[in-house]
Design a protein around this motif. Structure first.
Motif, PDB file in Angstrom:
ATOM      1  N   THR A   1       0.837  -1.198   0.000  1.00 11.00           N
ATOM      2  CA  THR A   1       0.000   0.000   0.000  1.00 11.00           C
ATOM      3  C   THR A   1       0.872   1.247   0.000  1.00 11.00           C
ATOM      4  N   ASP A   2       0.530   2.244  -0.826  1.00  7.08           N
ATOM      5  CA  ASP A   2       1.257   3.516  -0.811  1.00  7.08           C
ATOM      6  C   ASP A   2       0.885   4.286   0.445  1.00  7.08           C
ATOM      7  N   LEU A   3       1.887   4.726   1.204  1.00  9.05           N
ATOM      8  CA  LEU A   3       1.664   5.452   2.448  1.00  9.05           C
ATOM      9  C   LEU A   3       2.412   6.775   2.419  1.00  9.05           C
ATOM     10  N   ALA A   4       1.757   7.847   2.829  1.00 12.83           N
ATOM     11  CA  ALA A   4       2.442   9.136   2.962  1.00 12.83           C
ATOM     12  C   ALA A   4       3.531   8.968   4.008  1.00 12.83           C
ATOM     13  N   CYS A   5       4.720   9.489   3.725  1.00 14.13           N
ATOM     14  CA  CYS A   5       5.847   9.251   4.635  1.00 14.13           C
ATOM     15  C   CYS A   5       6.226  10.470   5.458  1.00 14.13           C
ATOM     16  N   GLY A   6       5.548  11.590   5.274  1.00  9.40           N
ATOM     17  CA  GLY A   6       5.834  12.767   6.085  1.00  9.40           C
ATOM     18  C   GLY A   6       6.789  13.764   5.452  1.00  9.40           C
ATOM     19  N   ILE A   7       7.358  13.442   4.307  1.00  4.12           N
ATOM     20  CA  ILE A   7       8.245  14.398   3.632  1.00  4.12           C
ATOM     21  C   ILE A   7       7.425  15.148   2.593  1.00  4.12           C
ATOM     22  N   LYS A   8       7.225  16.434   2.864  1.00  6.64           N
ATOM     23  CA  LYS A   8       6.452  17.284   1.969  1.00  6.64           C
ATOM     24  C   LYS A   8       7.400  18.174   1.179  1.00  6.64           C
ATOM     25  N   LEU A   9       7.145  18.273  -0.120  1.00  6.44           N
ATOM     26  CA  LEU A   9       7.975  19.075  -1.018  1.00  6.44           C
ATOM     27  C   LEU A   9       7.190  20.283  -1.509  1.00  6.44           C
ATOM     28  N   PRO A  10       7.856  21.429  -1.653  1.00  8.54           N
ATOM     29  CA  PRO A  10       7.161  22.635  -2.118  1.00  8.54           C
ATOM     30  C   PRO A  10       7.003  22.659  -3.638  1.00  8.54           C
ATOM     31  N   LEU A  11       6.164  23.562  -4.101  1.00  9.06           N
ATOM     32  CA  LEU A  11       6.000  23.834  -5.522  1.00  9.06           C
ATOM     33  C   LEU A  11       7.371  24.057  -6.152  1.00  9.06           C
ATOM     34  N   GLY A  12       7.643  23.407  -7.264  1.00  8.86           N
ATOM     35  CA  GLY A  12       8.888  23.613  -7.990  1.00  8.86           C
ATOM     36  C   GLY A  12      10.064  22.789  -7.508  1.00  8.86           C
ATOM     37  N   ALA A  13       9.858  21.939  -6.512  1.00  9.80           N
ATOM     38  CA  ALA A  13      10.958  21.126  -5.995  1.00  9.80           C
ATOM     39  C   ALA A  13      11.384  20.074  -7.009  1.00  9.80           C
ATOM     40  N   MET A  14      12.693  19.795  -7.036  1.00 13.86           N
ATOM     41  CA  MET A  14      13.250  18.725  -7.844  1.00 13.86           C
ATOM     42  C   MET A  14      14.228  17.943  -6.968  1.00 13.86           C
ATOM     43  N   ILE A  15      13.981  16.657  -6.805  1.00 11.18           N
ATOM     44  CA  ILE A  15      14.860  15.816  -5.995  1.00 11.18           C
ATOM     45  C   ILE A  15      16.163  15.590  -6.750  1.00 11.18           C
ATOM     46  N   THR A  16      17.276  15.851  -6.062  1.00  6.16           N
ATOM     47  CA  THR A  16      18.604  15.701  -6.672  1.00  6.16           C
ATOM     48  C   THR A  16      19.363  14.508  -6.117  1.00  6.16           C
ATOM     49  N   GLY A  17      18.871  13.923  -5.043  1.00  4.77           N
ATOM     50  CA  GLY A  17      19.535  12.768  -4.451  1.00  4.77           C
ATOM     51  C   GLY A  17      18.827  12.346  -3.188  1.00  4.77           C
ATOM     52  N   GLY A  18      19.345  11.310  -2.598  1.00  2.37           N
ATOM     53  CA  GLY A  18      18.775  10.824  -1.356  1.00  2.37           C
ATOM     54  C   GLY A  18      19.113   9.361  -1.166  1.00  2.37           C
ATOM     55  N   ARG A  19      18.661   8.819  -0.033  1.00  2.00           N
ATOM     56  CA  ARG A  19      18.977   7.433   0.279  1.00  2.00           C
ATOM     57  C   ARG A  19      18.074   6.910   1.365  1.00  2.00           C
ATOM     58  N   LEU A  20      18.010   5.601   1.455  1.00  2.00           N
ATOM     59  CA  LEU A  20      17.421   4.904   2.589  1.00  2.00           C
ATOM     60  C   LEU A  20      18.572   4.316   3.385  1.00  2.00           C
ATOM     61  N   ILE A  21      18.532   4.476   4.695  1.00  4.46           N
ATOM     62  CA  ILE A  21      19.573   3.931   5.566  1.00  4.46           C
ATOM     63  C   ILE A  21      18.882   3.068   6.613  1.00  4.46           C
ATOM     64  N   THR A  22      19.155   1.767   6.611  1.00  7.63           N
ATOM     65  CA  THR A  22      18.527   0.861   7.565  1.00  7.63           C
ATOM     66  C   THR A  22      19.224   0.981   8.912  1.00  7.63           C
ATOM     67  N   THR A  23      18.462   1.381   9.936  1.00  6.24           N
ATOM     68  CA  THR A  23      19.021   1.577  11.279  1.00  6.24           C
ATOM     69  C   THR A  23      18.618   0.457  12.239  1.00  6.24           C
ATOM     70  N   GLU A  24      17.687  -0.389  11.811  1.00  6.14           N
ATOM     71  CA  GLU A  24      17.323  -1.606  12.552  1.00  6.14           C
ATOM     72  C   GLU A  24      16.898  -2.631  11.513  1.00  6.14           C
ATOM     73  N   ALA A  25      17.512  -3.816  11.570  1.00 10.05           N
ATOM     74  CA  ALA A  25      17.232  -4.850  10.569  1.00 10.05           C
ATOM     75  C   ALA A  25      15.747  -5.190  10.510  1.00 10.05           C
TER      76      ALA A  25
END
Length: 135
Positions: A30-54
């Motif tokens: 299921t698609d779930l909102a994750c709490g990261i909101k982007l403003p008008l005109g935003a363009m993602i340039t990078g990012g990552r997922l980091i597992t902090t608990e297996a």
């Protein structure tokens, strides 16, 4: 001394959100909102997922990162199972025509998982928006 205006001035912004098993348990696929909101005109340039608990589903744990328009715009089936896993987002050049919130979709490999935490780090710019000026 003359002053020049640079039309492409922009500042890199970073947002971080922790996603825990309790946020996605019982909602595999299921698609779930994750709490990261982007403003008008935003363009993602990078990012990552980091597992902090297996994560401990029976066989696998993967996460998609996207938005309402495309559930896997930035990541499809990123393997978040192992502690310390780092999975890069894939920037697409998409510019948001309206404010938007990112979504995540977790796919469990079965069983009854009891642990799992990952940090979602998103780097983005908004064209012609800067937070400071050097003189």
């Amino acid at each position: 001394m003359s002053t020049a205006t640079i039309d492409t001035a922009q500042t890199l912004s970073v947002k971080v959100q922790e996603i825990v098993l309790a946020d996605v348990a019982g909602k595999s696929g299921t698609d779930l909102a994750c709490g990261i909101k982007l403003p008008l005109g935003a363009m993602i340039t990078g990012g990552r997922l980091i597992t902090t608990e297996a994560w401990n589903s029976t066989t696998s744990d993967v996460l998609d990162v996207g938005d309402a328009g495309s559930q896997n715009r930035y990541l499809n089936d990123g393997n978040i199972r192992a502690l310390g896993a780092v999975v890069a987002l894939v920037p697409t050049g998409y510019v948001y025509p309206a404010p938007a919130e990112l979504t995540v979709r977790w796919a469990s490999g079965g069983g009854t998982p009891t642990t799992g935490k990952v940090k979602l780090v998103v780097e983005y710019v908004v064209a012609r928006r800067a937070t400071h000026v050097h003189e």
